[in-house]
Scaffold this motif. Structure first.
Motif, PDB file in Angstrom:
ATOM      1  N   GLY A  62      10.487   3.038   0.917  1.00 25.19           N
ATOM      2  CA  GLY A  62      10.511   1.357   0.449  1.00 25.19           C
ATOM      3  C   GLY A  62      10.289   0.354   1.071  1.00 25.19           C
ATOM      4  N   ALA A  63       9.011   0.462   2.078  1.00 28.99           N
ATOM      5  CA  ALA A  63       8.869  -0.293   3.047  1.00 28.99           C
ATOM      6  C   ALA A  63       8.147  -0.965   2.091  1.00 28.99           C
ATOM      7  N   LEU A  64       7.240  -0.980   1.641  1.00 27.44           N
ATOM      8  CA  LEU A  64       6.406  -2.152   0.843  1.00 27.44           C
ATOM      9  C   LEU A  64       6.528  -2.103  -0.808  1.00 27.44           C
ATOM     10  N   MET A  65       7.547  -2.913  -1.152  1.00 26.38           N
ATOM     11  CA  MET A  65       8.028  -2.954  -2.409  1.00 26.38           C
ATOM     12  C   MET A  65       8.281  -4.543  -2.736  1.00 26.38           C
ATOM     13  N   LEU A  73      -2.920  -9.958  -0.388  1.00 29.52           N
ATOM     14  CA  LEU A  73      -1.746  -8.749  -0.889  1.00 29.52           C
ATOM     15  C   LEU A  73      -1.627  -9.789  -2.369  1.00 29.52           C
ATOM     16  N   ARG A  74      -1.811  -8.285  -3.228  1.00 26.00           N
ATOM     17  CA  ARG A  74      -0.775  -9.431  -4.626  1.00 26.00           C
ATOM     18  C   ARG A  74       0.228  -7.838  -4.904  1.00 26.00           C
ATOM     19  N   ALA A  75       0.797  -8.036  -5.946  1.00 28.60           N
ATOM     20  CA  ALA A  75       2.088  -7.565  -6.445  1.00 28.60           C
ATOM     21  C   ALA A  75       1.526  -6.180  -6.903  1.00 28.60           C
ATOM     22  N   ALA A  76       0.339  -6.417  -8.001  1.00 24.12           N
ATOM     23  CA  ALA A  76      -0.208  -5.349  -8.607  1.00 24.12           C
ATOM     24  C   ALA A  76      -1.187  -4.337  -7.253  1.00 24.12           C
ATOM     25  N   ASP A  77      -1.450  -4.600  -6.564  1.00 23.67           N
ATOM     26  CA  ASP A  77      -2.435  -3.154  -5.403  1.00 23.67           C
ATOM     27  C   ASP A  77      -1.703  -2.319  -5.649  1.00 23.67           C
ATOM     28  N   GLN A  78      -2.390  -1.610  -4.681  1.00 24.31           N
ATOM     29  CA  GLN A  78      -2.275  -0.160  -5.273  1.00 24.31           C
ATOM     30  C   GLN A  78      -2.114   0.367  -4.232  1.00 24.31           C
ATOM     31  N   ALA A  79      -1.568  -0.426  -3.102  1.00 25.13           N
ATOM     32  CA  ALA A  79      -1.585  -0.180  -1.965  1.00 25.13           C
ATOM     33  C   ALA A  79       0.090  -0.474  -1.758  1.00 25.13           C
ATOM     34  N   VAL A  80       1.139  -1.027  -2.875  1.00 28.31           N
ATOM     35  CA  VAL A  80       2.050  -1.610  -2.658  1.00 28.31           C
ATOM     36  C   VAL A  80       2.905  -0.196  -3.148  1.00 28.31           C
ATOM     37  N   SER A  81       2.106   0.131  -4.575  1.00 25.01           N
ATOM     38  CA  SER A  81       2.562   0.930  -6.022  1.00 25.01           C
ATOM     39  C   SER A  81       1.988   3.030  -4.800  1.00 25.01           C
ATOM     40  N   ALA A  82       1.123   2.510  -4.046  1.00 27.76           N
ATOM     41  CA  ALA A  82       0.779   3.524  -2.776  1.00 27.76           C
ATOM     42  C   ALA A  82       2.255   4.401  -1.802  1.00 27.76           C
ATOM     43  N   LEU A 107       4.502   5.273   9.029  1.00 27.19           N
ATOM     44  CA  LEU A 107       3.660   5.086   9.205  1.00 27.19           C
ATOM     45  C   LEU A 107       2.737   5.822   8.951  1.00 27.19           C
ATOM     46  N   CYS A 108       2.648   6.394   6.946  1.00 27.53           N
ATOM     47  CA  CYS A 108       1.858   7.440   6.290  1.00 27.53           C
ATOM     48  C   CYS A 108       0.420   6.728   6.333  1.00 27.53           C
ATOM     49  N   GLY A 109       0.410   5.812   6.333  1.00 25.55           N
ATOM     50  CA  GLY A 109      -1.404   5.144   6.333  1.00 25.55           C
ATOM     51  C   GLY A 109      -1.919   4.921   4.745  1.00 25.55           C
ATOM     52  N   ARG A 110      -0.642   5.271   3.654  1.00 24.07           N
ATOM     53  CA  ARG A 110      -1.328   5.447   2.517  1.00 24.07           C
ATOM     54  C   ARG A 110      -1.938   4.127   2.062  1.00 24.07           C
ATOM     55  N   CYS A 111      -0.492   3.190   2.494  1.00 22.02           N
ATOM     56  CA  CYS A 111      -1.164   1.634   1.661  1.00 22.02           C
ATOM     57  C   CYS A 111      -2.501   1.039   2.848  1.00 22.02           C
ATOM     58  N   VAL A 112      -2.655   1.277   3.765  1.00 24.37           N
ATOM     59  CA  VAL A 112      -3.529   1.019   4.849  1.00 24.37           C
ATOM     60  C   VAL A 112      -5.096   1.526   4.210  1.00 24.37           C
TER      61      VAL A 112
END
Lengths: 234, 493
Positions: free
Chosen positions: A201-204, A188-197, A148-153
């Protein structure tokens, strides 16, 4: 640009006016541990791992701006213990199985645990029942590992200009929710920055798995934060 | 522990020692002092087949290897072989195939060395050296690797160093000595660097020499005590393993299924692994967490079979490395070329495989393909796949279904010890009948006979029920009414 001067653990640090303590420390080669803070993202101040004492008061250094003459304490026994307890709690309130997690060696939570010498859980493991969403063709979301760090949000909203993720509920029921029934309903796309943020290992990205061998992963040899500390030694 | 009822007795051996996992043995004796029944119970439960459901398929080779700390590579590779097919990458690049084979031979080498030197050698060295009343009855305090180290230091050092060498191979190919990540769906994630190769090559000849010595020890022990060993826990059985598809040679990494009966007649031959369910079925019995596999055509009564080193010697046509092949021929001469059904010959067979592994390792290390960069392949996706290989303890079956979302929806594992479940029960019964009948009390030394028979199979009890926990074992004696007469319990070491 105006600058301010303050100290961190007795070391004189200069910062641009309005710059956060965390950013100023980083520029000066001082590493303050952090999890929810991430380059290019608006600071959130939610994980509290970056807490420091500013003129005697505990503040999250990722959101607290540096003030002229401030006395900041970071590497004290008290604050180390405080941060360590937060990391310990993050481990037990999720289901973090480093032994088979494909994020091992890349995971910031795991790397922080190593940096703090955490080898076993201090608190009782809660083993919450959480789901894994594999519906999306390119990305999966494992709620077991979400901290719940909220980086992806923030990354989805501010960098990707999408609105894939949100938090719902409050307190111990707080959880990450996607904008739809499942991840496959979102744009959502794999290249989105939300994924790499995602620091854990939650969003992979799917089907990457264990492509990098043990020994060559970023945190296999070099502790987290060492890159920042090295700058300070140069 | 012994419990007595009206006339019947039941012995319990708990825990079994020097085997992997947690088990107990119960021996039921009637009023005339005859053994009526003996059973090996596996008292752990793991449930891997259930809790990997819903996980993404590429995690599985790394998760399922946690079944075991002794031969995790076997589970890692069997799962990876299944996932190769899921991603359409079953035709590996030469580099990937050879790296995996090297990893597997390293695994066989370290596991066989561990079993022979650390777990079983005290029985040979102290039970038959004149210090004990008869074979396998050395004092309990002597029956461990520390006593071996005190009395035969050179041998103990060799055992430890051979195991270490195998583990170094695993580290070089999988990234870690235990629970690495080297095999990925469709290939591997690293090759072998020249510096890694050179370190391993440097020691290969010494390991080969020590493996020859270990084989001599196992063969000489068997031949010197043949009269005693032939009946010890022995019985006729079917034997099953993979063999190389083209010529029936011993192949520990890949091949087709072959089963022979006690006389060497082929019951199953040239069966592709993907069709294993056409030849193998599993039976459930209410008193054990372990299932009982059998050859489908013969049914559960006649179709049970043995796996592992002994079975592999009996099923393969030859061995593809010269010294192990010569040893195999000598081994098969013991029964004039027909299958060897002597339980205690498992050790001899195991040391032939130890020699084969190090011969194969030495040859592989010279192969430049190991330094190749073409590591992973893929092709059209499949939703179901089977991965089989020959683990140190026998044939290992991994079967999975994966849906379009990459989620595992079905898993079936048949591990080697499960296949050897019925044979181990028979071995225990045979030893109990031969050695306990007519006795009012069972001395501790005699209980070790039961364990010696079980140890021949090198069982991994925790693997077999997929379990949690250490490795202790118990023997119980019960009377006809089921009341506990006697019970012997040993804690995990």
């Amino acid at each position: 640009m105006k600058t301010v001067t303050f100290t961190i653990d007795g070391k004189i640090v200069r910062a641009d006016k309005g710059q956060t303590i965390l950013k100023a420390a980083e520029a000066a080669g001082i590493y303050i541990p952090r999890l929810c803070a991430c380059k290019d993202l608006v600071p959130h101040g939610s994980c509290r791992v970056c807490s420091v004492r500013v003129n005697g008061r505990i503040q999250a250094s990722c959101v607290q701006t540096a003030a002229e003459g401030a006395i900041v304490e970071s590497e004290t026994d008290e604050l180390r213990e405080y941060r360590r307890n937060i990391i310990d709690m993050l481990f037990v309130e999720g289901n973090h199985f480093c032994m088979f997690c494909e994020k091992s060696g890349f995971c910031e939570l795991q790397a922080l645990a190593y940096r703090f010498g955490i080898t076993a859980p201090k608190y009782r493991l809660l083993y919450p029942k959480r789901d894994i969403d594999l519906s999306h063709p390119e990305v999966y979301l494992d709620h077991n590992r979400c901290i719940l760090c909220g980086r992806c949000v923030r990354a989805s909203q501010d960098l990707d200009r999408k609105n894939v993720f949100q938090f719902v509920e409050r307190g111990c029921r707080k959880r990450l929710q996607v904008n739809g029934e499942a991840l496959s309903d979102t744009d959502l796309r794999a290249a989105d920055q939300a994924v790499s943020a995602c620091p854990v290992g939650a969003l992979m990205r799917k089907r990457v798995g264990y492509a990098v061998p043990v020994g060559r992963r970023p945190y296999d040899e070099v502790p987290i934060g060492r890159d920042i500390e090295k700058k300070g030694e140069e | 522990m012994i419990s007595t009822g009206s006339r019947h007795r039941k012995y319990t051996i708990l825990p079994l020692t020097r085997v992997e996992g947690h088990g107990k043995v119960t021996i039921h004796m009637n009023g005339e002092g005859e053994v009526e029944q003996a059973r090996l119970h596996i008292v752990e439960f793991r449930g891997f087949e259930r809790f990997i459901l819903g996980r993404p398929y590429w995690e599985i080779p790394v998760i399922v290897q946690r079944l075991c700390g002794i031969c995790p590579v076997s589970h890692h590779l069997a799962a990876a072989k299944a996932m190769d097919r899921i991603v359409g990458g079953e035709h590996l690049t030469p580099t990937a195939e050879k790296i995996r084979r090297l990893m597997h031979y390293g695994q066989i080498f370290q596991s066989h060395a561990l079993h022979f030197f650390h777990l079983s050698s005290p029985d040979f060295l102290f039970g038959t050296d004149g210090t004990a009343a008869s074979a396998f009855e050395a004092p309990a305090e002597q029956r461990n690797i520390l006593a071996v180290a005190a009395r035969y230091p050179q041998l103990a050092v060799q055992g430890v160093m051979m195991r270490r060498y195998g583990q170094e191979i695993i580290r070089a190919t999988a990234g870690k000595k235990i629970h690495g990540t080297g095999a990925v769906p469709g290939g591997v994630n690293k090759n072998l660097s020249l510096s890694e190769r050179d370190v391993l090559l440097k020691e290969a000849e010494r390991m080969l020499e020590w493996a020859r010595g270990a084989l001599r020890l196992a063969r000489d022990f068997t031949m010197d005590h043949l009269a005693e060993l032939i009946p010890f826990g022995s019985f006729d059985s079917n034997h099953l393993s993979l063999v190389r598809e083209s010529d029936g040679a011993l192949d520990l990494y890949d091949g087709v299924l072959r089963a022979v009966d006690k006389d060497g007649r082929k019951l199953v031959d040239d069966v592709n692994c993907q069709r294993y369910l056409e030849v193998v079925r599993e039976e459930v019995r209410p008193w054990s967490y372990m299932k009982f596999p059998f050859l489908r055509e013969l049914g559960p009564e006649q179709g049970w079979y043995r796996v592992g080193p002994l079975a592999r010697m009996n099923t393969c046509s030859f061995i593809g490395t010269p010294e192990a092949d010569a040893a195999h021929r000598e081994f098969m001469e013991l029964n004039q070329g027909r299958p060897n059904n002597v339980t205690m010959c498992y050790h001899w067979a195991r040391m032939i495989e130890l020699l084969h592994s190090i011969e194969a390792i030495r040859d592989l290390l010279d192969d430049p393909d190991l330094q190749g960069d073409d590591l992973v392949v893929s092709g059209p996706r499949r939703e179901e796949a089977v991965g089989l290989l020959e683990a140190p303890r026998g044939t290992l079956f991994h079967h999975y279904r994966v849906n379009r979302n990459d989620e595992v929806t079905m898993c079936n594992l048949i591990v080697s010890t499960t296949s050897n479940n019925e044979p181990m029960n028979r071995a225990v019964t045979k030893v109990a009948k031969d050695h306990f009948t007519g006795r009012k009390e069972i001395p501790e030394g005699l209980l070790n006979h039961i364990e010696v028979a079980i140890r021949a199979y090198d069982p991994c009890l925790s693997c077999a029920t997929h379990a949690v926990g250490g490795m202790p074992l118990a023997v119980e004696l019960r009377d006809a009414s089921g009341a506990l007469v006697d019970r012997r319990v040993r804690d995990a070491v």
